[in-house]
Design a protein around this motif. Sequence first.
Motif, PDB file in Angstrom:
ATOM      1  N   PRO A 125      10.989  -0.408 -30.791  1.00 31.82           N
ATOM      2  CA  PRO A 125       9.990  -1.091 -31.640  1.00 31.82           C
ATOM      3  C   PRO A 125      10.602  -2.276 -32.047  1.00 31.82           C
ATOM      4  CG  PRO A 125      10.493   1.189 -32.312  1.00 31.82           C
ATOM      5  CD  PRO A 125      11.635   0.812 -31.299  1.00 31.82           C
ATOM      6  N   ARG A 126       9.958  -3.056 -32.322  1.00 27.67           N
ATOM      7  CA  ARG A 126      10.109  -4.803 -32.620  1.00 27.67           C
ATOM      8  C   ARG A 126      10.989  -4.703 -33.851  1.00 27.67           C
ATOM      9  NH1 ARG A 126       8.036  -9.296 -31.895  1.00 27.67           N
ATOM     10  NH2 ARG A 126       6.248  -8.443 -30.562  1.00 27.67           N
ATOM     11  N   PRO A 156       0.912   8.807 -25.701  1.00 24.52           N
ATOM     12  CA  PRO A 156       0.702   9.889 -24.919  1.00 24.52           C
ATOM     13  C   PRO A 156       1.932  10.613 -24.203  1.00 24.52           C
ATOM     14  CG  PRO A 156      -0.071   7.728 -23.792  1.00 24.52           C
ATOM     15  CD  PRO A 156       0.256   7.721 -25.174  1.00 24.52           C
ATOM     16  N   ARG A 157       3.001   9.673 -24.303  1.00 19.65           N
ATOM     17  CA  ARG A 157       4.564  10.224 -23.672  1.00 19.65           C
ATOM     18  C   ARG A 157       4.977  11.210 -24.543  1.00 19.65           C
ATOM     19  NH1 ARG A 157       7.875   4.968 -23.684  1.00 19.65           N
ATOM     20  NH2 ARG A 157       6.661   4.565 -25.844  1.00 19.65           N
ATOM     21  N   TYR A 158       4.502  11.569 -25.945  1.00 14.42           N
ATOM     22  CA  TYR A 158       4.927  12.548 -26.901  1.00 14.42           C
ATOM     23  C   TYR A 158       3.855  13.512 -26.957  1.00 14.42           C
ATOM     24  CZ  TYR A 158       8.668   9.184 -27.537  1.00 14.42           C
ATOM     25  OH  TYR A 158       9.677   8.236 -27.375  1.00 14.42           O
ATOM     26  N   SER A 159       2.827  13.719 -26.020  1.00 14.43           N
ATOM     27  CA  SER A 159       1.628  14.494 -26.351  1.00 14.43           C
ATOM     28  C   SER A 159       2.330  15.960 -26.303  1.00 14.43           C
ATOM     29  CB  SER A 159       0.808  14.318 -25.388  1.00 14.43           C
ATOM     30  OG  SER A 159       1.318  14.640 -24.004  1.00 14.43           O
ATOM     31  N   ALA A 187       5.869   8.608 -37.575  1.00 14.13           N
ATOM     32  CA  ALA A 187       4.954   9.768 -37.179  1.00 14.13           C
ATOM     33  C   ALA A 187       3.591   9.355 -36.272  1.00 14.13           C
ATOM     34  CB  ALA A 187       4.716  10.516 -38.451  1.00 14.13           C
ATOM     35  N   ARG A 188       3.094   8.259 -37.056  1.00 17.13           N
ATOM     36  CA  ARG A 188       2.021   7.630 -36.271  1.00 17.13           C
ATOM     37  C   ARG A 188       2.124   7.081 -35.077  1.00 17.13           C
ATOM     38  NH1 ARG A 188      -1.552   3.154 -36.105  1.00 17.13           N
ATOM     39  NH2 ARG A 188      -3.752   3.771 -36.650  1.00 17.13           N
ATOM     40  N   ARG A 189       3.323   6.438 -34.708  1.00 18.15           N
ATOM     41  CA  ARG A 189       3.643   6.155 -33.386  1.00 18.15           C
ATOM     42  C   ARG A 189       3.641   7.143 -32.420  1.00 18.15           C
ATOM     43  NH1 ARG A 189       6.300   1.601 -31.432  1.00 18.15           N
ATOM     44  NH2 ARG A 189       7.633   2.233 -29.580  1.00 18.15           N
ATOM     45  N   LEU A 190       4.423   8.283 -32.762  1.00 15.51           N
ATOM     46  CA  LEU A 190       4.325   9.297 -32.022  1.00 15.51           C
ATOM     47  C   LEU A 190       3.425   9.888 -31.634  1.00 15.51           C
ATOM     48  CD1 LEU A 190       7.777  11.103 -33.602  1.00 15.51           C
ATOM     49  CD2 LEU A 190       7.652   9.886 -31.220  1.00 15.51           C
ATOM     50  N   GLY A 231       0.618  -1.096   0.108  1.00 14.92           N
ATOM     51  CA  GLY A 231      -0.170   0.086  -0.071  1.00 14.92           C
ATOM     52  C   GLY A 231       0.553   1.278   0.117  1.00 14.92           C
ATOM     53  N   ALA A 232       1.786   1.239   0.972  1.00 12.43           N
ATOM     54  CA  ALA A 232       2.638   2.488   0.725  1.00 12.43           C
ATOM     55  C   ALA A 232       3.826   2.669   0.056  1.00 12.43           C
ATOM     56  CB  ALA A 232       3.350   2.688   2.270  1.00 12.43           C
ATOM     57  N   VAL A 233       3.385   2.827  -1.342  1.00 13.53           N
ATOM     58  CA  VAL A 233       4.320   2.806  -2.387  1.00 13.53           C
ATOM     59  C   VAL A 233       4.891   3.955  -2.948  1.00 13.53           C
ATOM     60  CG1 VAL A 233       2.479   2.385  -4.259  1.00 13.53           C
ATOM     61  CG2 VAL A 233       5.177   1.647  -4.760  1.00 13.53           C
ATOM     62  N   THR A 234       5.872   4.358  -3.085  1.00 12.38           N
ATOM     63  CA  THR A 234       6.196   5.505  -3.986  1.00 12.38           C
ATOM     64  C   THR A 234       7.266   5.297  -5.084  1.00 12.38           C
ATOM     65  OG1 THR A 234       6.348   6.723  -2.039  1.00 12.38           O
ATOM     66  CG2 THR A 234       7.645   7.823  -3.672  1.00 12.38           C
ATOM     67  N   GLY A 235       6.826   5.624  -6.173  1.00 15.00           N
ATOM     68  CA  GLY A 235       7.564   5.252  -7.346  1.00 15.00           C
ATOM     69  C   GLY A 235       7.755   6.582  -8.549  1.00 15.00           C
ATOM     70  N   SER A 236       8.946   6.470  -9.227  1.00 14.22           N
ATOM     71  CA  SER A 236       9.032   7.477 -10.267  1.00 14.22           C
ATOM     72  C   SER A 236       9.595   6.691 -11.561  1.00 14.22           C
ATOM     73  CB  SER A 236       9.977   8.523  -9.754  1.00 14.22           C
ATOM     74  OG  SER A 236      10.501   9.471 -10.667  1.00 14.22           O
ATOM     75  N   VAL A 237       8.927   7.394 -12.804  1.00 17.74           N
ATOM     76  CA  VAL A 237       9.550   6.953 -14.028  1.00 17.74           C
ATOM     77  C   VAL A 237       9.778   8.032 -14.639  1.00 17.74           C
ATOM     78  CG1 VAL A 237       9.139   5.928 -16.146  1.00 17.74           C
ATOM     79  CG2 VAL A 237       8.259   4.836 -14.217  1.00 17.74           C
ATOM     80  N   ARG A 238      11.276   8.229 -15.218  1.00 22.60           N
ATOM     81  CA  ARG A 238      11.772   9.419 -15.875  1.00 22.60           C
ATOM     82  C   ARG A 238      12.216   8.829 -17.229  1.00 22.60           C
ATOM     83  NH1 ARG A 238      15.534  14.127 -13.555  1.00 22.60           N
ATOM     84  NH2 ARG A 238      16.005  15.307 -15.056  1.00 22.60           N
ATOM     85  N   SER A 239      11.527   9.279 -18.236  1.00 27.80           N
ATOM     86  CA  SER A 239      11.801   8.731 -19.628  1.00 27.80           C
ATOM     87  C   SER A 239      12.151   9.960 -20.628  1.00 27.80           C
ATOM     88  CB  SER A 239      10.316   8.563 -20.331  1.00 27.80           C
ATOM     89  OG  SER A 239       9.786   7.250 -19.436  1.00 27.80           O
ATOM     90  N   SER A 240      13.398   9.464 -21.181  1.00 27.27           N
ATOM     91  CA  SER A 240      13.933  10.321 -22.269  1.00 27.27           C
ATOM     92  C   SER A 240      13.790   9.814 -23.610  1.00 27.27           C
ATOM     93  CB  SER A 240      15.285  10.614 -22.168  1.00 27.27           C
ATOM     94  OG  SER A 240      15.488  11.036 -20.569  1.00 27.27           O
ATOM     95  N   ALA A 241      13.507  10.493 -24.932  1.00 24.27           N
ATOM     96  CA  ALA A 241      13.565   9.790 -26.092  1.00 24.27           C
ATOM     97  C   ALA A 241      14.823   9.804 -26.542  1.00 24.27           C
ATOM     98  CB  ALA A 241      12.444  10.820 -26.783  1.00 24.27           C
ATOM     99  N   LEU A 242      15.165   8.823 -27.263  1.00 21.15           N
ATOM    100  CA  LEU A 242      16.215   8.598 -28.020  1.00 21.15           C
ATOM    101  C   LEU A 242      15.998   8.495 -29.482  1.00 21.15           C
ATOM    102  CD1 LEU A 242      18.170   6.113 -25.645  1.00 21.15           C
ATOM    103  CD2 LEU A 242      18.178   8.540 -25.633  1.00 21.15           C
ATOM    104  N   GLY A 243      15.749   9.518 -30.256  1.00 15.84           N
ATOM    105  CA  GLY A 243      15.286   9.442 -31.730  1.00 15.84           C
ATOM    106  C   GLY A 243      13.731   9.224 -31.596  1.00 15.84           C
ATOM    107  N   PRO A 244      13.318   8.918 -32.746  1.00 18.98           N
ATOM    108  CA  PRO A 244      11.651   8.837 -32.990  1.00 18.98           C
ATOM    109  C   PRO A 244      10.968   7.823 -32.212  1.00 18.98           C
ATOM    110  CG  PRO A 244      12.835   9.010 -35.180  1.00 18.98           C
ATOM    111  CD  PRO A 244      13.970   8.722 -34.022  1.00 18.98           C
ATOM    112  N   ALA A 245      11.499   6.907 -31.835  1.00 19.93           N
ATOM    113  CA  ALA A 245      10.816   5.763 -31.354  1.00 19.93           C
ATOM    114  C   ALA A 245      11.432   4.987 -30.133  1.00 19.93           C
ATOM    115  CB  ALA A 245      10.398   4.420 -32.445  1.00 19.93           C
TER     116      ALA A 245
END
Length: 345
Positions: A154-155, A299-302, A292-295, A60-74
């Motif tokens: 991407p795959r 929502p990470r690239y909104s 482009a469609r992927r970006l 229950g007592a959880v604290t978390g963080s995600v810090r994401s950085s784009a490396l190119g388009p995908a």
Amino acid sequence: MTEISAVLHGNGNVSTDCFTRETPAAQTGSMAIHVARGADEWARVISESFVPLSLVTMSGAVTGSVRSSALGPAVTLSAVRVQGQSVAARTSRLVRTEPRDDFLFSLHLDGDGAVVQDGHEAVLARGGGVLYDSARPYQLIFPTSHRQLVLQIPRHQLSDRVGRVAEVCGRALPPAGPGVRVLAACVRELAETCESLTSTPRAELGVTTVDLLATVLRAALGHDVGPRGLPGRAALLASMRTYVRDHLSDPRLSLTELARCHGVSVRYTSELFAAEDSSPAAFIRAERLRAARRLLADPRYSALTVSTVATRCGFADRTTFTRAFVRAYGLPPVALRAAHGDQSE
């Protein structure tokens, strides 16, 4: 030391204060920071940051963080820090109803954890890693607080480089392996420095990191040959396709440039693609539109405008991009973005 440095290099007792000073979903340029203070928030954060997941159990007592950085388009690199225990699952239902086509590579930094996929359980060792496939069910099991760095790719970017990628998913890549050690050092340094880099070198280093991961995976599969071990023309065509996908933002990308970089003639390059009922120009355009469609749908690239998406994917201007996008997908870029819950222009 920066706050993110403390997260990446500190001990298991790093204070959660370094997360709570960030806003719950801050985003600047190519970086996004998501913070969770509870199980419900963490379930949302991991689904928005990576792929849709179901939280099976969590303290229950959880604290978390995600810090994401784009490396190119995908490709994205995310620093993850969680205090508390959790089990998250990519269930068969989510695979069916929320399809994704990415591989994820986790470099484990601290704590206990395991990844289960295809009947394999990869127990995570500090400095080791594991690859898993978002197109198939998996579980992420963390009985203690943990830290990790996650590459989302991407795959096609790994399939073109490696081939039988599915065979290594869910299998632990031990930290003692020389290739893993080099890859781990690269990923750590990139997490430290990527936000100080401009878009071009950051994208180039992203390509280098994917290449290093592919080398590690090929070694794990027991072969040192190029992609798929393909002979002659097929191997050259696979290499050209990979080059296109890695350089979509380069406005110089063309038939002539593709031939020059691979040391063959323009005519021969055209013949390679013609054998697959395509052409270099058509392939480049299709891959740019796909990126482009992927970006636009992610929502990470909104925060990116449609014009910025067009530029990142190699289109000369927004008008040209919009016309090509409508021809390919039957609706304008803004409409696609709106369909995914964002009205940004």
